[in-house]
Enzyme design. Structure first.
Site, PDB file in Angstrom:
ATOM      1  N   HIS A 100       0.858  -1.196   0.000  1.00  0.00           N
ATOM      2  CA  HIS A 100       0.000   0.000   0.000  1.00  0.00           C
ATOM      3  C   HIS A 100       0.894   1.246   0.000  1.00  0.00           C
ATOM      4  O   HIS A 100       1.959   1.247   0.620  1.00  0.00           O
ATOM      5  CB  HIS A 100      -0.911  -0.024   1.231  1.00  0.00           C
ATOM      6  CG  HIS A 100      -1.995   0.998   1.165  1.00  0.00           C
ATOM      7  ND1 HIS A 100      -1.769   2.333   1.414  1.00  0.00           N
ATOM      8  CD2 HIS A 100      -3.312   0.895   0.845  1.00  0.00           C
ATOM      9  CE1 HIS A 100      -2.911   3.002   1.253  1.00  0.00           C
ATOM     10  NE2 HIS A 100      -3.862   2.151   0.915  1.00  0.00           N
ATOM     11  N   GLU A 163      -3.969   2.004  -7.436  1.00  0.00           N
ATOM     12  CA  GLU A 163      -4.279   3.039  -6.442  1.00  0.00           C
ATOM     13  C   GLU A 163      -3.461   4.298  -6.718  1.00  0.00           C
ATOM     14  O   GLU A 163      -2.334   4.432  -6.213  1.00  0.00           O
ATOM     15  CB  GLU A 163      -3.938   2.515  -5.041  1.00  0.00           C
ATOM     16  CG  GLU A 163      -4.760   1.330  -4.615  1.00  0.00           C
ATOM     17  CD  GLU A 163      -5.218   1.485  -3.180  1.00  0.00           C
ATOM     18  OE1 GLU A 163      -6.397   1.266  -2.928  1.00  0.00           O
ATOM     19  OE2 GLU A 163      -4.392   1.863  -2.324  1.00  0.00           O
TER      20      GLU A 163
HETATM   21  P1  PGA Z   1      -9.656   5.927   0.552  1.00  0.00           P
HETATM   22  O1  PGA Z   1      -8.476   4.879   0.787  1.00  0.00           O
HETATM   23  O2  PGA Z   1     -10.852   5.140   0.088  1.00  0.00           O
HETATM   24  O3  PGA Z   1      -9.854   6.582   1.883  1.00  0.00           O
HETATM   25  O4  PGA Z   1      -9.187   6.876  -0.512  1.00  0.00           O
HETATM   26  C1  PGA Z   1      -8.218   3.922  -0.191  1.00  0.00           C
HETATM   27  C2  PGA Z   1      -6.970   3.161   0.129  1.00  0.00           C
HETATM   28  O5  PGA Z   1      -6.119   3.653   0.880  1.00  0.00           O
HETATM   29  O6  PGA Z   1      -6.808   2.057  -0.360  1.00  0.00           O
END
Ligand code: PGA
Length: 240
Positions: A100, A163
């Site tokens: 992540h 992401e």
């Molecule tokens: P968020 O986080 O939905 O708060 O943007 C997504 C993530 O960190 O995977």
């Protein structure tokens, strides 16, 4: 094609809040129509480590899968503070989120460490959700190829979460056309695995993202059960 919806609680909920969250989900999933609908898709929660054994029974009953938010790049041994894939045996953990952007940023995780984390998870038959921004995709898969040339034999345990860093926690989700393009590039040019999207997923955009991807990773909008249930209702209303 089943979709995967992952609630990533990050370092937020404590055990009482998490149990209350699951109890509210239980009430929502009690509706037989909701239950049947979501039985066709994968609902996954990613609590912090200490909550996992306490949540297991209720999650299992609701057919909600359990993910860890990180995993050690090492195996069992003298690595104080690390939780390795083997430590999770018997706890009902089916998924690990790996790489992540918050781990890359705050914990200085490198592509190499992340490749090790993937491989360690696969050795324990844990499915991995590899988080990448667009610029990470090529170097991340290159290191994986270099360090673990046989890694494709574990490909069935890999999901990629696209992401974009700017979209995470900002309330500004990525442009769906861009997401569609990246999903196609990953599948056609790199590896044919499920690709999900994460970054400010909300009631307004979840159906759209589920139409163009294999699932979503939800942070902020998953912290309160009422908000998460609203997301699920928005999914259920749409053909995905
Ligand atoms: P968020 O986080 O939905 O708060 O943007 C997504 C993530 O960190 O995977």
């Amino acid at each position: 094609m089943p979709k995967t919806i992952i609630a990533n609680w990050k370092s937020n909920l404590n055990i009482n809040q998490a149990l209350y969250w699951l109890e509210q989900l239980e009430e929502y999933l009690f509706d037989p129509k909701a239950k049947t609908f979501f039985a066709d898709h994968n609902l996954v929660i990613a609590p912090s480590y200490p909550l996992i054994p306490v949540l297991y029974e209720l999650a299992h009953k609701l057919k909600i899968k359990l993910a860890v938010q990180d995993i050690s790049p090492f195996g069992a041994g003298s690595y104080t503070g690390a939780v390795c894939a083997k430590n999770l045996a018997g706890l009902g953990v089916s998924h690990a989120i790996v790489g992540h952007s918050e781990r890359r940023r705050h914990f200085s995780e490198t592509h190499e460490m992340i490749a090790d984390k993937l491989y360690q998870s696969w050795q324990a038959e844990i499915s991995t959700v590899l988080c990448v921004d667009e610029s990470d995709i090529k170097p991340q898969l290159l290191i994986l190829d270099e360090k673990y040339p046989d890694w494709a034999t574990h490909q069935d345990l890999l999901t990629i979460a696209y992401e974009p860093v700017a979209a995470i926690g900002s309330g500004q989700s990525a442009d769906p056309d861009q997401v569609k393009r990246v999903v196609t590039t990953i599948k056609q040019d790199f590896v044919e695995v499920p690709v999900i999207y994460g970054g400010s997923v909300s009631v307004e955009n979840i159906a759209k993202f589920l139409q163009i991807t294999d699932g979503v990773l939800v942070g902020g909008a998953s912290l309160r059960a009422v908000d998460f249930i609203d997301l699920l209702k928005a999914v259920k209303k749409t053909e995905i």
